[in-house]
Design an enzyme around this catalytic site. Sequence first.
Site, PDB file in Angstrom:
ATOM      1  N   LYS A 293     -15.410   5.492  -1.402  1.00  0.00           N
ATOM      2  CA  LYS A 293     -15.981   6.349  -0.298  1.00  0.00           C
ATOM      3  C   LYS A 293     -15.331   7.803  -0.393  1.00  0.00           C
ATOM      4  CE  LYS A 293     -15.986   2.519   2.830  1.00  0.00           C
ATOM      5  NZ  LYS A 293     -15.148   1.805   3.826  1.00  0.00           N
TER       6      LYS A 293
ATOM      7  N   LYS B  37       0.646  -1.186  -0.019  1.00  0.00           N
ATOM      8  CA  LYS B  37       0.060   0.100   0.052  1.00  0.00           C
ATOM      9  C   LYS B  37       0.861   1.345  -0.052  1.00  0.00           C
ATOM     10  CE  LYS B  37      -3.891  -2.350   2.183  1.00  0.00           C
ATOM     11  NZ  LYS B  37      -5.081  -2.181   1.267  1.00  0.00           N
TER      12      LYS B  37
END
Length: 793
Positions: free
Chosen positions: A639, A533
């Site tokens: 989101k 990540k």
Amino acid sequence: MPANQFAESIAHHLKYSMGKDPEHAQIADWRIALSLTVRDHIVDPWFASTRATYAGHHKRVYYLSMEFLIGRLLEDAIVNLGLMDLADGALKQFGVSLDEALADEPDAALGNGGLGRLAACFLESLSTLGVPAYGYGIRYEHGLFKQSFVDGRQKEAPEDWLQQDHVWEFERTESAYTIGFGGTVATKGKSAVWTPDEAVIAQAHDTPIIGWAGRWANTLRLWESRSTKLFDLDRFNAGDYAGAAEPEAWARTISRVLYPDDTTDEGKRLRLKQEFFFTAASLRDIIRRYDYEFDDISKLSDKVAIQLNDTHPAIAGPELVRILHDEKGLAFDDAMACAQKCLNYTNHTLLPEALERWSVELMSDLLPRHMQIIEQIDDAHHKAYPKRTVTLHDEHQVKMGELAFVMANRVNGVSALHTGLMKETVFKDLNALHPNRIVNQTNGVTPRRWLLSANPRLSRLISDTIGTAWVDDLEQLGRLEAQADDAGFMERYTAAKRDNKAELADWYKATHGVALDPEAMFDVQIKRIHEYKRQHLNILEAIALWLEIKGNPNADWTPRVKIFGGKAAPGYVFAKEIIYLINSVAAVVNADPVTSKVLKVVYPENYNVTLAERLIPAADLSEQISTAGKEASGTGNMKFALNGAPTVGTLDGANVEIRDLVGAENFFLFGMTADEVVARREVTDHAAKAIEADPRLKRALDEIAKGTFSGGDRDRFKSIVANLSGADYFLVASDFSDYWRAQREADSAFADRGAWAKMALMNTARSGWFSSDRTIRGYMADIWGAKSVTADL
């Protein structure tokens, strides 16, 4: 219901459920009394949904997951039932703030990150769509862990969310199953009898999950592990008080902690016990419910669809075969075929280390009958496909990803890119044998939680502009595009973001003592900490930017606040070093009088659902910077986009689909593609070459190496510098230059606030496809063969 009547219900629960009078009640008492009142409004539709399912003999969906990151439930329930104004008005009669009551609720510590939040979104969407369903998991006493920082380092402590009663659940004492481990296996005809030598009780706790508008409610059933022998009175009377409680303590261990450290043999044993514990209990519950309604076990798949969320419940294949064959009397081949028709597997990763493998020794010792069945499944698969090159086990390891695949009717990826890569990489050989088994279901998020509830300023503006139908038909957000040239609307849209940022800044100042400028760009990366990540790419860019600002402090810099959030697994040493580096850089950068007005780095501790609900509505820029080909999908990216934060990201996971939908002009793309990543790794000394080619990167690494962020200690971050200068498997160095370019493009874009607001609006307006309602409809049609049955109510 009038506010007075609702208030009377709160007062009733305060007195008779809590044993308190208003004069002495604390905010927790009011919150629980309110929760019980709201729960009363859920029970009737919950019962009605169950009765309708039984009356129509409908097919049920069973979702098995190690995580259900449901967060706080009170506001969720109030919003879905349409009780917000009623609850607010009722509490005001007692001089109590609804906001304070909502904030008092602890986060349910039942998950870690995207996997668990996805499961929670899916349960809410299943209820909204009226699909009969159960979620099955573990009722963790302490969850993952509560994160704090001590001198910049992550420190783990137990979560204490169950210190107060979890008022949303109902204990089902009648739903308890004995789950065994170890022991012996004896042959009995063509089947076998497994006699475990240790056992625990799986005790059910049910939480109703209400859908939008209160039309339907499903059940989240979580299993608590209890001892078959609560107390050894003989040992107690002999003076061995600690020993007398050993059975209870040992049993509770199974449901105490999510993802216990598995770097030890005992840790591995506990993890496999956890996975079998909740999977076996869930399957027995499923079979019990089926037997209550139907006689022919061979037709189980007509009424039962089971979804395995990742490999954690992959032992469901052998366990279901064992039940059908050893206990129900089906021939082995028939039992295997029946299980395959029921089971489906969602893959969430292309990382080989994340596809679980258990040692044959451990599996044979802990689950001896299941090891035999795994061997039989492997043999049956080999007979059906003699030329197959994939095995489910070798002499050392059982391969849970391959087992889940072979025992599944459908295997799905969670983004278009991920699904394609599954076919080409981790399941290439199995896909060749079963070419129609892999399907795609791109993830989604529930708009009720992640826009309507989390961002009330923006959701009010949307409803004022296009009405409220978007809440369960999110693609109606597309109608907002027409507002891009309406100055009044754009001012209100910009004001909603500005007010969200000011609220976050006030909270951070009050809780952490650091002032944040709401006029700065809020640049947010919130994810579990993992090398793929690439939080270390983000902090490297922050260091390089800090150095550039120091060198030219009077230039026209775009003010930034870099916000990190996320936890590292307790045994993941390198990830914890990344956290330490981020906090160490923050300490230096934030104290720099020259640069601190235009650059700050902050890392609020203990990232959870509630913190995400603070950060996401206030974000200007969404960091989705994983190495291409490694992120399965992501849901945080959705989101952020939904809440009006353009993405800086790679072509990885659902980033690809987000960019396609919101428009390339509203997305800051950088980095190599998945194919280019593979090719780059073949380049000798690729990291060293990248560092030499970019003076900013080299200088940033040199500053870390010489101890600028460690009080002169040159060894503190030696492992990070060595990794990035050497193997650099996740290609941080190779992607740095293009990441820097994309960030400077974002700076320039943000400087034109009007143009930026239109970019943000296009992200909101064009993200409607990323609703979990759409995702669930895809599962219903392509995987489960399930339908909505709200018409039966």
